[in-house]
Design a protein around this motif. Structure first.
Motif, mmCIF file in Angstrom:
data_model
loop_
_atom_site.group_PDB
_atom_site.id
_atom_site.type_symbol
_atom_site.label_atom_id
_atom_site.label_comp_id
_atom_site.label_asym_id
_atom_site.label_seq_id
_atom_site.Cartn_x
_atom_site.Cartn_y
_atom_site.Cartn_z
ATOM 1 N N VAL A 106 0.831 -1.202 0.000
ATOM 2 C CA VAL A 106 0.000 0.000 0.000
ATOM 3 C C VAL A 106 0.872 1.261 0.000
ATOM 4 O O VAL A 106 0.549 2.262 -0.643
ATOM 5 N N GLU A 107 2.013 1.174 0.696
ATOM 6 C CA GLU A 107 2.883 2.348 0.816
ATOM 7 C C GLU A 107 3.714 2.624 -0.436
ATOM 8 O O GLU A 107 4.284 3.710 -0.574
ATOM 9 N N PHE A 108 3.769 1.626 -1.340
ATOM 10 C CA PHE A 108 4.710 1.718 -2.460
ATOM 11 C C PHE A 108 4.617 3.036 -3.244
ATOM 12 O O PHE A 108 5.624 3.711 -3.453
ATOM 13 N N GLY A 109 3.394 3.387 -3.650
ATOM 14 C CA GLY A 109 3.225 4.600 -4.463
ATOM 15 C C GLY A 109 3.645 5.862 -3.723
ATOM 16 O O GLY A 109 4.151 6.812 -4.326
ATOM 17 N N LEU A 110 3.438 5.851 -2.412
ATOM 18 C CA LEU A 110 3.821 7.019 -1.597
ATOM 19 C C LEU A 110 5.335 7.099 -1.464
ATOM 20 O O LEU A 110 5.931 8.180 -1.504
ATOM 21 N N LYS A 111 5.955 5.927 -1.328
ATOM 22 C CA LYS A 111 7.407 5.871 -1.221
ATOM 23 C C LYS A 111 8.046 6.420 -2.491
ATOM 24 O O LYS A 111 9.001 7.198 -2.440
ATOM 25 N N MET A 112 7.473 6.011 -3.638
ATOM 26 C CA MET A 112 7.989 6.492 -4.927
ATOM 27 C C MET A 112 7.911 8.008 -5.022
ATOM 28 O O MET A 112 8.675 8.635 -5.749
ATOM 29 N N ARG A 113 6.947 8.589 -4.311
ATOM 30 C CA ARG A 113 6.772 10.037 -4.372
ATOM 31 C C ARG A 113 7.482 10.750 -3.228
ATOM 32 O O ARG A 113 7.249 11.927 -2.979
ATOM 33 N N GLY A 114 8.309 10.011 -2.512
ATOM 34 C CA GLY A 114 9.150 10.637 -1.503
ATOM 35 C C GLY A 114 8.442 11.018 -0.212
ATOM 36 O O GLY A 114 8.937 11.832 0.562
ATOM 37 N N VAL A 115 7.281 10.411 0.050
ATOM 38 C CA VAL A 115 6.572 10.669 1.305
ATOM 39 C C VAL A 115 7.331 9.986 2.452
ATOM 40 O O VAL A 115 7.814 8.861 2.298
ATOM 41 N N SER A 116 7.421 10.662 3.582
ATOM 42 C CA SER A 116 8.209 10.142 4.699
ATOM 43 C C SER A 116 7.604 8.858 5.256
ATOM 44 O O SER A 116 6.404 8.603 5.109
ATOM 45 N N ALA A 117 8.437 8.063 5.923
ATOM 46 C CA ALA A 117 8.009 6.754 6.430
ATOM 47 C C ALA A 117 6.829 6.884 7.390
ATOM 48 O O ALA A 117 5.878 6.106 7.317
ATOM 49 N N ASP A 118 6.886 7.874 8.272
ATOM 50 C CA ASP A 118 5.800 8.068 9.243
ATOM 51 C C ASP A 118 4.480 8.386 8.561
ATOM 52 O O ASP A 118 3.444 7.824 8.879
ATOM 53 N N GLU A 119 4.580 9.310 7.626
ATOM 54 C CA GLU A 119 3.402 9.753 6.877
ATOM 55 C C GLU A 119 2.803 8.597 6.083
ATOM 56 O O GLU A 119 1.585 8.403 6.056
ATOM 57 N N ARG A 120 3.671 7.805 5.451
ATOM 58 C CA ARG A 120 3.222 6.651 4.654
ATOM 59 C C ARG A 120 2.473 5.666 5.535
ATOM 60 O O ARG A 120 1.407 5.185 5.179
ATOM 61 N N LYS A 121 3.062 5.406 6.677
ATOM 62 C CA LYS A 121 2.476 4.425 7.584
ATOM 63 C C LYS A 121 1.105 4.896 8.045
ATOM 64 O O LYS A 121 0.149 4.125 8.084
#
Ligand code: ADP
Ligand code: ADP
Length: 226
Positions: free
Chosen positions: A97-112
């Motif tokens: 679920v976090e993959f797309g957010l990670k690709m866009r540079g969203v921080s780990a906390d925010e992604r979670k």
């Protein structure tokens, strides 16, 4: 005014036998917050049209716009759910679920945080650390939907998402999709060959003719939603 507008759309595939027309002269519109389905027989070009809205295919002629802007490729404003679950098997549910957010540079906390909120809405909280191969087909498809929603799209695009599921699971998934659509106030463009499913879910249905597909009719569904 449409959030998504498809005008004079034609798409031909290049094959060894030359160009093969898959969709001819299709026009469609998805308004903000609307749930729209495309139905038609297998091979009529539903996936082709949806993939062009997603930005994976380029029209041979005509235009596809999101909020008035021509689609140039895939984007965070459009989340796509495929019939095959297409989850990363080596990632957990939450990592998927976090993959797309990670690709866009969203921080780990925010992604979670975002992932957990959406997983909760889809009833998947207790599965967040599991790997996809441990999940049933319905659960995998739930993850697919949540993953497509993670980047906060304005429209969710679904290509026969429940085609591989049994009738009971399908019903549960339809309910979950309806809930998410209402909660998140997004638009949905839903491809199916199942007219009952389209009637149950949609505000409006476009009917495509057999290949090469074209939009034949537009039906506003009068049934109240359960
Ligand atoms: P549907 O989703 O309604 O089943 P598709 O959009 O998948 O229809 O396919 C429309 C037509 O285009 C079909 O005849 C299909 O075989 C053909 N087609 C789909 N993808 C390709 C491709 N990559 N290359 C050539 N022909 C294709
Ligand atoms: P659908 O479930 O939409 O009917 P298909 O089973 O027709 O999809 O197609 C599955 C995949 O095969 C798609 O990626 C499509 O682009 C590709 N495909 C379909 N028809 C052809 C074709 N005639 N030539 C090449 N690729 C095709």
């Amino acid at each position: 005014k449409g959030l998504i507008e498809v005008s004079d759309f034609c798409l031909s595939y290049e094959t060894l036998d030359g160009a093969m027309s898959a969709v001819e002269d299709a026009d469609l519109l998805v308004r903000p917050g609307e749930f729209v389905s495309i139905i038609g027989p297998s091979g009529c070009g539903k996936s082709t049209l949806l993939n062009a809205v997603a930005g994976f295919l380029k029209p041979t002629r005509g235009t596809v716009t999101v909020d008035g802007e021509a689609v140039k490729g895939p984007g965070a404003d459009r989340g796509m759910v495929f019939q095959q679950y297409s989850l990363f098997p080596w990632k957990t549910v939450r990592e998927n679920v976090e993959f797309g957010l990670k690709m866009r540079g969203v921080s780990a906390d925010e992604r979670k945080r975002s992932a957990r909120t959406l997983l909760g809405l889809a009833g998947l909280s207790q599965f967040e650390d599991q790997y996809p191969d441990r999940l049933s087909g319905g659960m995998k498809q739930r993850v697919g939907i949540v993953r497509a929603l993670a980047t906060g799209p304005r429209v969710l695009l679904l290509d026969e998402p429940f085609g591989a599921l049994d009738a009971q699971t399908r019903q549960i998934m339809q309910q979950i999709l309806t809930n998410l659509w209402e909660r998140l106030e997004i638009s949905v463009l839903f491809v199916t060959h199942d007219i009952d499913e389209a009637i149950f879910l949609s505000d409006r249905i476009y009917v495509m003719t057999a290949r090469p597909g074209s939009i034949k009719a537009e039906v506003t569904v009068p049934l109240p939603r359960p």
